[in-house]
Design a protein around this motif. Structure first.
Motif, PDB file in Angstrom:
ATOM      1  N   MET A 101       0.826  -1.200   0.000  1.00 33.01           N
ATOM      2  CA  MET A 101       0.000   0.000   0.000  1.00 33.01           C
ATOM      3  C   MET A 101       0.868   1.260   0.000  1.00 33.01           C
ATOM      4  O   MET A 101       0.737   2.115  -0.846  1.00 33.01           O
ATOM      5  N   LEU A 102       1.777   1.365   0.975  1.00 36.35           N
ATOM      6  CA  LEU A 102       2.568   2.587   1.069  1.00 36.35           C
ATOM      7  C   LEU A 102       3.530   2.831  -0.097  1.00 36.35           C
ATOM      8  O   LEU A 102       3.739   3.985  -0.444  1.00 36.35           O
ATOM      9  N   PRO A 103       4.109   1.789  -0.696  1.00 36.26           N
ATOM     10  CA  PRO A 103       5.055   2.085  -1.774  1.00 36.26           C
ATOM     11  C   PRO A 103       4.468   2.974  -2.866  1.00 36.26           C
ATOM     12  O   PRO A 103       5.172   3.803  -3.427  1.00 36.26           O
ATOM     13  N   VAL A 104       3.177   2.824  -3.123  1.00 37.87           N
ATOM     14  CA  VAL A 104       2.579   3.632  -4.179  1.00 37.87           C
ATOM     15  C   VAL A 104       2.597   5.100  -3.787  1.00 37.87           C
ATOM     16  O   VAL A 104       2.713   5.998  -4.607  1.00 37.87           O
ATOM     17  N   LEU A 105       2.497   5.348  -2.499  1.00 36.38           N
ATOM     18  CA  LEU A 105       2.406   6.704  -1.976  1.00 36.38           C
ATOM     19  C   LEU A 105       3.658   7.501  -2.297  1.00 36.38           C
ATOM     20  O   LEU A 105       3.586   8.632  -2.757  1.00 36.38           O
ATOM     21  N   ALA A 106       4.819   6.910  -2.048  1.00 33.54           N
ATOM     22  CA  ALA A 106       6.042   7.697  -2.126  1.00 33.54           C
ATOM     23  C   ALA A 106       6.573   7.792  -3.536  1.00 33.54           C
ATOM     24  O   ALA A 106       6.871   8.886  -4.006  1.00 33.54           O
ATOM     25  N   ALA A 107       6.672   6.654  -4.209  1.00 37.65           N
ATOM     26  CA  ALA A 107       7.094   6.734  -5.606  1.00 37.65           C
ATOM     27  C   ALA A 107       6.132   7.673  -6.307  1.00 37.65           C
ATOM     28  O   ALA A 107       6.525   8.468  -7.152  1.00 37.65           O
ATOM     29  N   ALA A 108       4.863   7.619  -5.893  1.00 35.31           N
ATOM     30  CA  ALA A 108       3.840   8.442  -6.532  1.00 35.31           C
ATOM     31  C   ALA A 108       4.107   9.929  -6.345  1.00 35.31           C
ATOM     32  O   ALA A 108       3.893  10.703  -7.275  1.00 35.31           O
ATOM     33  N   THR A 109       4.580  10.340  -5.182  1.00 37.02           N
ATOM     34  CA  THR A 109       4.813  11.780  -4.984  1.00 37.02           C
ATOM     35  C   THR A 109       5.931  12.259  -5.907  1.00 37.02           C
ATOM     36  O   THR A 109       5.829  13.332  -6.493  1.00 37.02           O
ATOM     37  N   THR A 110       6.979  11.446  -6.067  1.00 37.76           N
ATOM     38  CA  THR A 110       8.073  11.823  -6.972  1.00 37.76           C
ATOM     39  C   THR A 110       7.570  11.934  -8.408  1.00 37.76           C
ATOM     40  O   THR A 110       7.837  12.912  -9.098  1.00 37.76           O
ATOM     41  N   HIS A 111       6.820  10.907  -8.839  1.00 35.09           N
ATOM     42  CA  HIS A 111       6.308  10.897 -10.213  1.00 35.09           C
ATOM     43  C   HIS A 111       5.297  12.023 -10.440  1.00 35.09           C
ATOM     44  O   HIS A 111       5.285  12.648 -11.506  1.00 35.09           O
ATOM     45  N   ALA A 112       4.422  12.263  -9.451  1.00 32.96           N
ATOM     46  CA  ALA A 112       3.422  13.325  -9.597  1.00 32.96           C
ATOM     47  C   ALA A 112       4.123  14.675  -9.725  1.00 32.96           C
ATOM     48  O   ALA A 112       3.755  15.504 -10.567  1.00 32.96           O
ATOM     49  N   VAL A 167       8.193  11.597   5.291  1.00 35.53           N
ATOM     50  CA  VAL A 167       7.747  10.592   6.257  1.00 35.53           C
ATOM     51  C   VAL A 167       8.018   9.190   5.711  1.00 35.53           C
ATOM     52  O   VAL A 167       8.485   8.298   6.421  1.00 35.53           O
ATOM     53  N   TYR A 168       7.758   9.032   4.424  1.00 27.45           N
ATOM     54  CA  TYR A 168       7.934   7.722   3.788  1.00 27.45           C
ATOM     55  C   TYR A 168       9.388   7.254   3.844  1.00 27.45           C
ATOM     56  O   TYR A 168       9.663   6.074   4.095  1.00 27.45           O
ATOM     57  N   VAL A 169      10.317   8.165   3.625  1.00 27.05           N
ATOM     58  CA  VAL A 169      11.745   7.808   3.686  1.00 27.05           C
ATOM     59  C   VAL A 169      12.088   7.251   5.070  1.00 27.05           C
ATOM     60  O   VAL A 169      12.840   6.285   5.193  1.00 27.05           O
ATOM     61  N   LEU A 170      11.501   7.860   6.118  1.00 28.68           N
ATOM     62  CA  LEU A 170      11.768   7.389   7.480  1.00 28.68           C
ATOM     63  C   LEU A 170      11.152   6.021   7.733  1.00 28.68           C
ATOM     64  O   LEU A 170      11.693   5.213   8.484  1.00 28.68           O
ATOM     65  N   LEU A 171       9.992   5.754   7.109  1.00 32.41           N
ATOM     66  CA  LEU A 171       9.252   4.520   7.409  1.00 32.41           C
ATOM     67  C   LEU A 171       9.569   3.377   6.455  1.00 32.41           C
ATOM     68  O   LEU A 171       9.178   2.235   6.712  1.00 32.41           O
ATOM     69  N   ARG A 172      10.247   3.663   5.363  1.00 35.09           N
ATOM     70  CA  ARG A 172      10.380   2.687   4.274  1.00 35.09           C
ATOM     71  C   ARG A 172      10.905   1.332   4.754  1.00 35.09           C
ATOM     72  O   ARG A 172      10.333   0.299   4.448  1.00 35.09           O
ATOM     73  N   LYS A 173      12.014   1.314   5.481  1.00 39.40           N
ATOM     74  CA  LYS A 173      12.580   0.032   5.910  1.00 39.40           C
ATOM     75  C   LYS A 173      11.884  -0.555   7.144  1.00 39.40           C
ATOM     76  O   LYS A 173      11.569  -1.749   7.141  1.00 39.40           O
ATOM     77  N   LYS A 220      12.088  -5.720  -0.778  1.00 35.65           N
ATOM     78  CA  LYS A 220      13.262  -5.043  -0.223  1.00 35.65           C
ATOM     79  C   LYS A 220      14.172  -4.629  -1.378  1.00 35.65           C
ATOM     80  O   LYS A 220      15.233  -5.211  -1.581  1.00 35.65           O
ATOM     81  N   PRO A 221      13.737  -3.623  -2.122  1.00 33.20           N
ATOM     82  CA  PRO A 221      14.482  -3.286  -3.351  1.00 33.20           C
ATOM     83  C   PRO A 221      15.919  -2.831  -3.066  1.00 33.20           C
ATOM     84  O   PRO A 221      16.745  -2.829  -3.969  1.00 33.20           O
ATOM     85  N   TRP A 222      16.210  -2.434  -1.825  1.00 36.92           N
ATOM     86  CA  TRP A 222      17.585  -2.013  -1.508  1.00 36.92           C
ATOM     87  C   TRP A 222      18.553  -3.188  -1.556  1.00 36.92           C
ATOM     88  O   TRP A 222      19.762  -2.978  -1.606  1.00 36.92           O
ATOM     89  N   LEU A 223      18.048  -4.422  -1.555  1.00 37.32           N
ATOM     90  CA  LEU A 223      18.935  -5.583  -1.686  1.00 37.32           C
ATOM     91  C   LEU A 223      19.324  -5.818  -3.144  1.00 37.32           C
ATOM     92  O   LEU A 223      20.293  -6.518  -3.432  1.00 37.32           O
ATOM     93  N   ILE A 279      18.331   5.683  -8.803  1.00 36.63           N
ATOM     94  CA  ILE A 279      17.667   5.861  -7.507  1.00 36.63           C
ATOM     95  C   ILE A 279      17.545   4.435  -6.986  1.00 36.63           C
ATOM     96  O   ILE A 279      16.825   3.645  -7.579  1.00 36.63           O
ATOM     97  N   ARG A 280      18.229   4.081  -5.898  1.00 38.13           N
ATOM     98  CA  ARG A 280      18.338   2.665  -5.530  1.00 38.13           C
ATOM     99  C   ARG A 280      16.976   2.028  -5.293  1.00 38.13           C
ATOM    100  O   ARG A 280      16.730   0.886  -5.653  1.00 38.13           O
ATOM    101  N   TYR A 281      16.068   2.746  -4.636  1.00 38.48           N
ATOM    102  CA  TYR A 281      14.719   2.223  -4.388  1.00 38.48           C
ATOM    103  C   TYR A 281      13.803   3.398  -4.059  1.00 38.48           C
ATOM    104  O   TYR A 281      14.283   4.481  -3.714  1.00 38.48           O
ATOM    105  N   ASP A 282      12.487   3.192  -4.184  1.00 40.08           N
ATOM    106  CA  ASP A 282      11.539   4.249  -3.814  1.00 40.08           C
ATOM    107  C   ASP A 282      11.615   4.449  -2.304  1.00 40.08           C
ATOM    108  O   ASP A 282      11.633   3.492  -1.540  1.00 40.08           O
TER     109      ASP A 282
END
Ligand SMILES: [Zn+2]
Length: 208
Positions: free
Chosen positions: A1-12, A172-178, A107-110, A132-135
């Motif tokens: 659910m959340l991944p769409v939120l953050a990648a989405a803000t960059t793309h928007a 906020v998403y960057v802080l919560l991502r992992k 875990k796209p950072w892997l 960009i290593r991961y959203d």
């Protein structure tokens, strides 16, 4: 659910940058084309729950549609032609630029997935370039901040507020991502198998 939120803000916001440039050239077209650009930037990620980065991601087809739409808007710049052109251009930019990020894994950072976005034209997955290593990576936030600068300088009121809100969501998403993935992992591990079986395969595959 959340991944769409953050990648989405960059793309928007990438779409909004396009929209801002067009607004500067044709301010009489109003804010609708800028809104269309933001929505076009968001649109591909509405496939998050069904064939993510394939169902609504068309790196080739959106681009092929955007070219004539941009030509029409350039010859006859109205609110409608500009809105259509910007929606398609922003959706094309989103689909194509997903290649520059991470893969589809949880875990796209892997860096274990070789699937970034599906190319329907050639019928194959394009591999992630991981610029960009991961959203939700710090560099994703840096990009979001950079994209926010033009619209914040140019617009006031609601448009400016929405752009700042998008940046706040990214922060906020960057802080919560992992931590988010760790929490999901613990939750899936604690669930009985018959409950896990009900969840979409994509969401639990990496946890088992
Ligand atoms: Zn996407």
């Amino acid at each position: 659910m959340l991944p769409v939120l953050a990648a989405a803000t960059t793309h928007a916001l990438a779409g909004v940058v396009l929209g801002t440039a067009v607004w500067a050239l044709v301010p009489e077209a109003g804010m609708l084309p800028v809104l269309a650009a933001a929505l076009g930037g968001l649109f591909p990620d509405f496939d998050l729950y069904a064939g993510h980065r394939k169902t609504l991601h068309f790196p080739v087809y959106f681009s092929a549609l955007a070219v004539p739409a941009v030509a029409v808007a350039a010859l006859n710049p109205t609110t409608t032609t500009l809105a259509v052109a910007l929606f398609l251009a922003a959706a094309a930019l989103h689909s194509a630029s997903d290649v520059l990020g991470g893969g589809l894994e949880l875990k796209p950072w892997l860096g274990t997935s070789e699937r970034a976005v599906y190319d329907h034209w050639n019928g194959r997955w394009l591999a992630p370039k991981r610029l960009i290593r991961y959203d939700g990576a710090p560099e994703d936030l840096a990009l979001t901040l950079a994209f926010a600068v033009p619209p914040v300088l140019v617009f006031d009121g609601l448009a400016e507020t929405l752009v700042i809100a998008a940046v706040a969501v990214s922060g906020v998403y960057v802080l919560l991502r992992k931590p988010m993935v760790a929490i999901a992992e613990t939750a899936v591990a604690a669930m009985p198998d018959h409950v896990v079986d009900l969840m979409p395969e994509r969401f639990v595959r990496d946890f088992r």
